[in-house]
Design an enzyme around this catalytic site. Structure first.
Site, PDB file in Angstrom:
ATOM      1  CG  HIS A 140      -1.793  -1.287   1.269  1.00 40.68           C
ATOM      2  ND1 HIS A 140      -2.438  -1.706   2.410  1.00 40.68           N
ATOM      3  CD2 HIS A 140      -2.101  -2.206   0.316  1.00 40.68           C
ATOM      4  CE1 HIS A 140      -3.118  -2.827   2.154  1.00 40.68           C
ATOM      5  NE2 HIS A 140      -2.907  -3.162   0.892  1.00 40.68           N
ATOM      6  CD  GLU A 168      15.392   6.082 -10.621  1.00 41.57           C
ATOM      7  OE1 GLU A 168      16.284   5.248 -10.808  1.00 41.57           O
ATOM      8  OE2 GLU A 168      14.953   6.373  -9.513  1.00 41.57           O
TER       9      GLU A 168
HETATM   10  P1  13P Z   1      -3.582 -10.521   3.362  1.00 47.18           P
HETATM   11  O1  13P Z   1      -3.301 -10.255   4.824  1.00 47.18           O
HETATM   12  O2  13P Z   1      -4.615 -11.576   3.159  1.00 47.18           O
HETATM   13  O3  13P Z   1      -2.291 -10.808   2.613  1.00 47.18           O
HETATM   14  O4  13P Z   1      -4.209  -9.203   2.751  1.00 47.18           O
HETATM   15  C1  13P Z   1      -3.561  -7.979   2.839  1.00 47.18           C
HETATM   16  C2  13P Z   1      -3.899  -7.068   1.724  1.00 47.18           C
HETATM   17  O5  13P Z   1      -3.134  -6.152   1.458  1.00 47.18           O
HETATM   18  C3  13P Z   1      -5.123  -7.290   0.940  1.00 47.18           C
HETATM   19  O6  13P Z   1      -5.090  -6.578  -0.256  1.00 47.18           O
HETATM   20 ZN    ZN Z   2      -3.751  -4.787  -0.120  1.00 49.39          ZN
END
Ligand code: 13P
Ligand code: ZN
Length: 272
Positions: A140, A168
């Protein structure tokens, strides 16, 4: 031999810690899967001994018998280094592609990431492009995530903004980035959509969620994401200020050609 000493395990653990420290993997956010060969794994784990089996809700037969080291569902990247056997698992895809066998790890009885469809479907596509492909990584990343709130969700437009934000970029991801609209995560639907983008790109952005990166090594997948994330940070920092300068299409073309990068020509304008 102790699997905690295995180079592949040490590198993946280190990568989880690095990603956590960059703020890309809050709580259980993000997941990694890395394809391994039998000869890499055999010194540490009996690859014929399945501890338990998990049925898949999609067909993984193109990956039959393949081995993967995968992060667990609900597991925190912050904790992987402290307790790998609890947070990671070594899995093998069954001959018929309908289930996976757990060979090591997931010691609390849990299973692999809920995004296994996106991972496995991306592995299938990237392997068809490049036999050396190994890693799929999801996180994320903050600025890429922020950018999906303020930028058109279009492959060409998004790619052009990132390319222009740092010199780059066009060399590191000359094919550009794919962008998906918001789709429910943890589903085979988002897995299929991600894999379709992976036919053209090694980076796929999930709007209002995060990014997937693919590469031949952990370093490569990580390096792709960190380069795109840095460019997204520049985009966000320059969003509400009067920009005096940019990198022109002519300069982008010059860069790509100087570094012999096979870039998406239709993502630049024709006018020189
Ligand atoms: P998981 O914990 O199942 O890997 O999920 C995390 C996540 O980022 C879902 O998009
Ligand atoms: Zn995720």
């Amino acid at each position: 031999m102790n699997i905690n000493e295995a180079p592949f395990l040490k590198e993946l653990v280190q990568t989880c810690s690095n990603m956590y420290r960059l703020g890309w993997n809050e709580r259980n956010g993000g997941n990694i899967s890395m394809r391994l060969t039998v000869s890499e794994v055999e010194p540490y784990v009996d690859v014929t001994k399945t501890l338990r089996r998990i049925v898949l809700n999609f067909d993984a037969s193109p990956l039959a018998n393949s081995l993967f080291l995968v992060t667990g569902t609900g597991k925190y990247f912050k904790n992987v280094e402290r307790n790998p056997v609890h947070n990671l698992g070594l899995i093998r895809v069954a001959e018929d592609g309908a289930s996976i066998g757990i060979l090591w790890g997931f010691s609390d009885g849990d299973g692999p990431t809920s995004e296994l469809s996106a991972h496995f479907r991306s592995h299938i596509v990237r392997l068809s492009r490049d036999k050396e492909h190994r890693v799929v990584m999801h996180c994320h990343a903050t600025n890429l995530l922020a950018m999906t709130y303020v930028h058109p969700l279009d492959d060409r437009a998004f790619t052009r903004s990132l390319w222009r934000a740092s010199t780059e970029c066009i060399v590191v991801f000359p094919e550009g980035v794919g962008v998906l609209p918001w789709i429910l995560c943890g589903t085979d639907e988002i897995g299929r959509a991600t894999a379709r983008k992976m036919e053209d790109y090694r980076l796929c952005i999930w709007a209002q969620h995060g990014i997937f990166g693919a590469g031949n090594s952990l370093d490569e997948a990580f390096g792709l994401i960190e380069t795109a994330e840095k460019a997204a940070e520049v985009c966000m920092k320059t969003l509400n200020v009067a920009c005096l300068n940019t990198i022109s299409d002519e300069q982008l073309r010059l860069l790509a050609e100087s570094f012999k990068a096979d870039y998406r020509k239709d993502f630049l304008s024709d006018a020189l």
